[in-house]
Design an enzyme around this catalytic site. Sequence first.
Site, PDB file in Angstrom:
ATOM      1  N   GLU A  51     -28.942  25.463  22.739  1.00  0.00           N
ATOM      2  CA  GLU A  51     -30.277  25.850  23.216  1.00  0.00           C
ATOM      3  C   GLU A  51     -30.417  25.746  24.729  1.00  0.00           C
ATOM      4  O   GLU A  51     -31.333  26.301  25.305  1.00  0.00           O
ATOM      5  CB  GLU A  51     -31.397  25.047  22.540  1.00  0.00           C
ATOM      6  CG  GLU A  51     -31.560  25.353  21.062  1.00  0.00           C
ATOM      7  CD  GLU A  51     -32.731  24.623  20.433  1.00  0.00           C
ATOM      8  OE1 GLU A  51     -33.258  23.670  21.058  1.00  0.00           O
ATOM      9  OE2 GLU A  51     -33.138  25.007  19.320  1.00  0.00           O
ATOM     10  N   GLY A  90     -41.129  20.416  27.662  1.00  0.00           N
ATOM     11  CA  GLY A  90     -41.056  20.859  26.273  1.00  0.00           C
ATOM     12  C   GLY A  90     -41.808  19.896  25.382  1.00  0.00           C
ATOM     13  O   GLY A  90     -41.254  19.346  24.428  1.00  0.00           O
ATOM     14  N   HIS A 108     -32.008  15.204  12.177  1.00  0.00           N
ATOM     15  CA  HIS A 108     -32.149  16.650  11.977  1.00  0.00           C
ATOM     16  C   HIS A 108     -31.089  17.432  12.743  1.00  0.00           C
ATOM     17  O   HIS A 108     -30.894  18.619  12.498  1.00  0.00           O
ATOM     18  CB  HIS A 108     -33.560  17.121  12.376  1.00  0.00           C
ATOM     19  CG  HIS A 108     -33.787  17.221  13.849  1.00  0.00           C
ATOM     20  ND1 HIS A 108     -34.028  16.118  14.660  1.00  0.00           N
ATOM     21  CD2 HIS A 108     -33.809  18.290  14.674  1.00  0.00           C
ATOM     22  CE1 HIS A 108     -34.187  16.521  15.907  1.00  0.00           C
ATOM     23  NE2 HIS A 108     -34.067  17.834  15.949  1.00  0.00           N
ATOM     24  N   ARG A 120     -34.833   9.840  15.711  1.00  0.00           N
ATOM     25  CA  ARG A 120     -35.243  10.505  16.954  1.00  0.00           C
ATOM     26  C   ARG A 120     -36.545   9.949  17.498  1.00  0.00           C
ATOM     27  O   ARG A 120     -36.614   9.447  18.637  1.00  0.00           O
ATOM     28  CB  ARG A 120     -35.393  12.000  16.704  1.00  0.00           C
ATOM     29  CG  ARG A 120     -36.193  12.753  17.750  1.00  0.00           C
ATOM     30  CD  ARG A 120     -36.675  14.081  17.184  1.00  0.00           C
ATOM     31  NE  ARG A 120     -37.420  14.875  18.136  1.00  0.00           N
ATOM     32  CZ  ARG A 120     -38.744  14.831  18.273  1.00  0.00           C
ATOM     33  NH1 ARG A 120     -39.451  13.981  17.544  1.00  0.00           N
ATOM     34  NH2 ARG A 120     -39.353  15.613  19.150  1.00  0.00           N
ATOM     35  N   ILE A 133     -41.231  25.782  32.332  1.00  0.00           N
ATOM     36  CA  ILE A 133     -41.191  24.844  33.452  1.00  0.00           C
ATOM     37  C   ILE A 133     -40.646  25.513  34.704  1.00  0.00           C
ATOM     38  O   ILE A 133     -40.978  25.129  35.827  1.00  0.00           O
ATOM     39  CB  ILE A 133     -40.349  23.582  33.084  1.00  0.00           C
ATOM     40  CG1 ILE A 133     -40.514  22.494  34.141  1.00  0.00           C
ATOM     41  CG2 ILE A 133     -38.886  23.955  32.890  1.00  0.00           C
ATOM     42  CD1 ILE A 133     -41.894  21.944  34.258  1.00  0.00           C
ATOM     43  N   GLU A 141     -37.249  15.672  25.016  1.00  0.00           N
ATOM     44  CA  GLU A 141     -36.335  15.684  23.876  1.00  0.00           C
ATOM     45  C   GLU A 141     -35.725  17.073  23.868  1.00  0.00           C
ATOM     46  O   GLU A 141     -36.219  17.977  23.214  1.00  0.00           O
ATOM     47  CB  GLU A 141     -37.097  15.389  22.578  1.00  0.00           C
ATOM     48  CG  GLU A 141     -36.187  15.043  21.418  1.00  0.00           C
ATOM     49  CD  GLU A 141     -35.631  16.276  20.724  1.00  0.00           C
ATOM     50  OE1 GLU A 141     -34.629  16.850  21.233  1.00  0.00           O
ATOM     51  OE2 GLU A 141     -36.192  16.675  19.699  1.00  0.00           O
ATOM     52  N   ASP A 179     -38.124  12.884  11.709  1.00  0.00           N
ATOM     53  CA  ASP A 179     -36.809  12.332  12.020  1.00  0.00           C
ATOM     54  C   ASP A 179     -37.044  10.976  12.685  1.00  0.00           C
ATOM     55  O   ASP A 179     -37.294  10.887  13.888  1.00  0.00           O
ATOM     56  CB  ASP A 179     -36.054  13.289  12.957  1.00  0.00           C
ATOM     57  CG  ASP A 179     -34.637  12.821  13.237  1.00  0.00           C
ATOM     58  OD1 ASP A 179     -34.354  11.612  13.073  1.00  0.00           O
ATOM     59  OD2 ASP A 179     -33.811  13.662  13.641  1.00  0.00           O
TER      60      ASP A 179
END
Length: 522
Positions: free
Chosen positions: A329, A254, A470, A230, A304, A320, A227
């Site tokens: 999410e 992440g 995406h 992004r 985390i 991200e 992507d």
Amino acid sequence: MAEYIDYSGAAGDDVPELSDSDDEEQWQCMEECAESLAISCLFCDRSFNSVSDTLGHCKAEHGVDIPELVRKHRLDDYGFIKMINYIRTVKCTGQSLSQLSESSQPWDKDEYMRPVLPDDPLLQIDVEELCGAEVTQMGTSCSDQTAVLLHRARQAEERAQQAEDALARAMEDLHKLRVLAQGLVLNADTSRGPPAAGAIAELREDEDEAYFSSYGHYSIHEEMLKDKVRTESYRDFMYSNQDVFKDKVVLDVGCGTGILSMFAARSGAKRVIGVDQSEIIYQAMDIVRSNNLEDTITLIKGRIEEVNLPVEKVDIIISEWMGYFLLFESMLDSVLHARDLYLAEGGTVYPDLCTISLAAVGDTQKHSERIVFWDDVYGFKMACMKKAVVPEAVVEVLKPETVISEPAIIQTIDCNTVCLSELEFTADFTLKITSNTHCTAVVGYFDIFFDKGCENKVMFSTGPHCTKTHWKQTVFLLEDPIPVHAGEELPGQITVRKNKKDPRSLLVTLAVADRKQSYSVQ
């Protein structure tokens, strides 16, 4: 002045004669090889032309019954191989072997898996056939075929159990190796940190397993890396604002394959710490080493909310975290946890600003395909299906020409100041219509900004008029279209909240022109 960079044939009748000269040559070669086969005795220098002759010699001349030893010690194929190599290595006597107890197996070491003689025919014996033949003979002479079958069943069960035990040991060793590799490469503390508040932080690891497992698949990382909107936005933000990263300690929440961590390292960061719970972290370790960045980048496997970082504070947090409709999410929850726990005073979270927008959609063809379709399905009424279809938000790339209103921003999020509770909200909006048509849906999308302290500001949009990403767009279908006219203002209200049963999914309630519908984004 600072500027934003926007990335938005038929066969014959004659049959040829067949020649078998090649086959004859192959058979002749095989026969010659068989005749030249020499099998060395396990206890002396004599050689034999067959396995049976060799084993018979061992029993007659040296008093060692190899099949009996296999039965006595309950050896499987691997155990038999180890025993043969052990005998050839230590050159033990038949007497010493016969004196071993059933539980004593001095050959039970991995080193005896290595053949002593190259292409040793004795190592090619099938243990089940070796012992089964004698057992069958014994059973036949005793007219007790049931005993033979039971004996074979017990052998099969024992081999299956041994295989399961070996697999369990291998899995345990693999886990230990992973932990060891993490310790050697990262030298970081991954013990459980202080408890955290919030629905996501309170999820047990087993409850959140499906989410992190999905990010263990390589295809999703390939999709995100490809992507360009992004990935290039993050890259350009960091590469064009290296003064922001110079000599800073950066936390990547992440981190996935580690691409953002490496961007930060190449932009001058003094140290970068990447955290990810999914299995992709192990590939990220290899990627970091392959790019000679292991002295700058530290990778930690874990949530985390649960790990302890090897530093008390960080200067920058990059992540991200965005999902469909921005908040799907709920990964932003984890970023905010890291911000409140680790971000130093004066530090910054990037991206720092995000907006969520809505627009009206007029696509009667799509509405007919997805909603009107259920009125008559091959002559049957299935209109009741609409009640199940409409509440499911659709994630797709919308045709720009189907947008029939100006966009309306319903929420602006400052990642440096927003509270967890503000991620659930209710907002009024007005959609200014630009066409005379029917409103068949409302589309939602988000814009991302890298702004704070940046001389070269970067932003990107996931809107229908921009290069597709995406994330696509999130479409909320209306069961009944609303007639609209250019210049008209269509009022509405939206409520966004987490699904209590699954806090990573969203429940969206949309009220437009006195019509109210709840949707699930999952």
